[in-house]
Scaffold this active site. Structure first.
Site, short mmCIF file in Angstrom:
data_model
loop_
_atom_site.label_atom_id
_atom_site.label_comp_id
_atom_site.label_asym_id
_atom_site.label_seq_id
_atom_site.Cartn_x
_atom_site.Cartn_y
_atom_site.Cartn_z
N ASP A 93 15.38 18.82 -18.49
CA ASP A 93 15.80 19.14 -17.01
C ASP A 93 16.41 17.61 -16.43
O ASP A 93 15.76 16.61 -16.18
CB ASP A 93 14.59 19.51 -15.84
CG ASP A 93 15.22 19.97 -14.60
OD1 ASP A 93 16.39 20.35 -14.60
OD2 ASP A 93 14.77 19.78 -13.55
N HIS A 189 17.34 20.24 -3.72
CA HIS A 189 16.28 19.91 -4.25
C HIS A 189 15.26 19.52 -3.19
O HIS A 189 15.53 19.27 -2.14
CB HIS A 189 16.51 18.67 -5.02
CG HIS A 189 17.08 18.80 -6.24
ND1 HIS A 189 18.52 18.35 -6.72
CD2 HIS A 189 16.99 19.76 -7.58
CE1 HIS A 189 18.93 18.71 -7.78
NE2 HIS A 189 17.96 19.57 -8.38
N SER A 226 13.30 26.83 -5.05
CA SER A 226 12.28 27.06 -4.42
C SER A 226 12.40 27.65 -3.23
O SER A 226 13.13 27.33 -2.28
CB SER A 226 11.31 26.06 -4.61
OG SER A 226 10.80 25.59 -6.02
#
Length: 321
Positions: A93, A189, A226
């Site tokens: 990643d 993020h 998320s």
């Protein structure tokens, strides 16, 4: 000596993405840093019969040790097969250099990401093409990125986001030969994706739809996806934590994205929050405990439940094997 991902029992992402595109779902890409997180990811995906991409950041690779990671991946395949023979890919990643991507290819990773989004368009294309040319010799998949996500996670950070320009995607994919493309449409993020007290802005599905039009059938990736589950944030704060104003991407928006050309959705912060919440609760309720197994086990169990929920209710990847 180079190690082939096939010898480790791993898959690249090519067939995974083809199945996801046809079935209108997204492959879960879960980051892990230790054994318990890896156990939870594999158990949750095997129990829900979902393919999975195990993600390792540069920081996680340094933390866990590259050699150990190789054998952990082999163990993950064996663990999964005890429940269901799910396809498993091992993915770098946010690789930030050719040298790091090459080392991961040589170490048995079946997929790597080269993130040149901080470079100029031409420099990004040149670096990405160099990684593709090396990785494809070994049948390793490569993910590129156009656009910049705001937020902080591991060693990736940016104060502002820059949406992907749909006019650049065709040239980028054609020139570089990448297998998938990470884009920026409003995800971010970390756990603090949006300003607290204000409505969460919807993802820019208009940008996604234009990219789909220009790259029909091409796999698209969402980073920073998320949902920052409030239950876990509340649990952390209830047991001594101090996480205020954390907000994530609504799950219904992610489900909509997963039914489009988005074939891979990255989830890291939610796993960290669940893991931390369970550990804080276990230690608060048993302050004399010093056996790591006693507080890591409930953390692992809670992460399994999170993963099964994501696969079944958000990504649509459950029962695809």
């Amino acid at each position: 000596m180079a190690v082939s991902f096939k010898d480790l029992g791993l898959c690249n992402t090519r067939d995974m993405f083809a199945g996801a595109m046809a079935g209108k779902y997204a492959i879960p890409a879960y980051n892990f840093n230790n054994m318990e997180q890896l156990q939870a990811i594999i158990s949750g995906c095997a129990q829900s019969r979902s393919p999975v991409i195990l993600q390792v950041s540069k920081g996680a690779r340094n933390y866990a040790n590259g050699t150990l990671l190789r054998y952990m991946a082999m163990g993950a395949v064996e663990l999964a097969h005890q429940t269901a023979p799910i396809p498993i890919a091992l993915h770098l990643d946010h690789g930030d250099s050719f040298e790091l991507c090459k080392d991961c290819v040589d170490s048995g990773f079946s997929s790597v990401m080269i993130d040149g989004s901080h470079l100029s368009f031409q420099e990004n294309m040149a670096l990405t093409k160099k990684v593709v040319e090396y990785a494809h010799q070994f049948d390793v998949s490569v993910e590129g990125e156009l656009g910049v996500l705001a937020g902080i996670e591991d060693e990736v950070s940016s104060e502002v986001s820059h949406y992907t320009d749909p006019e650049e995607v065709e040239e980028f994919v054609r020139f570089t030969g990448v297998d998938s493309l990470a884009i920026s449409i409003g995800t971010s993020h970390g756990a603090f994706k949006f300003a607290p007290g204000k409505p969460v802005p919807p993802l820019r599905f208009d940008i996604l739809e234009e990219i789909e039009r220009r790259l029909p059938g091409f796999p698209i990736v969402l980073h920073g996806a998320s949902s920052v589950v409030p239950e876990y944030v509340d649990m952390i704060n209830a047991y001594g934590g101090d996480i205020k104003g954390a907000l994530g991407v609504p799950e219904e928006q992610l489900r909509r994205a997963a039914s489009s050309a988005v074939c891979k959705i990255n989830i890291d912060s939610d796993g960290r929050l669940a893991f931390t919440a369970a550990i804080r609760k276990a230690l608060a309720e048993n302050p004399a405990e010093f056996d790591p197994r006693k507080y890591l086990s409930p953390a692992r169990d809670l992460l399994v439940e999170l993963i099964k929920h994501k696969n079944r209710e958000v990504l649509g990847s459950a029962e695809r094997i």
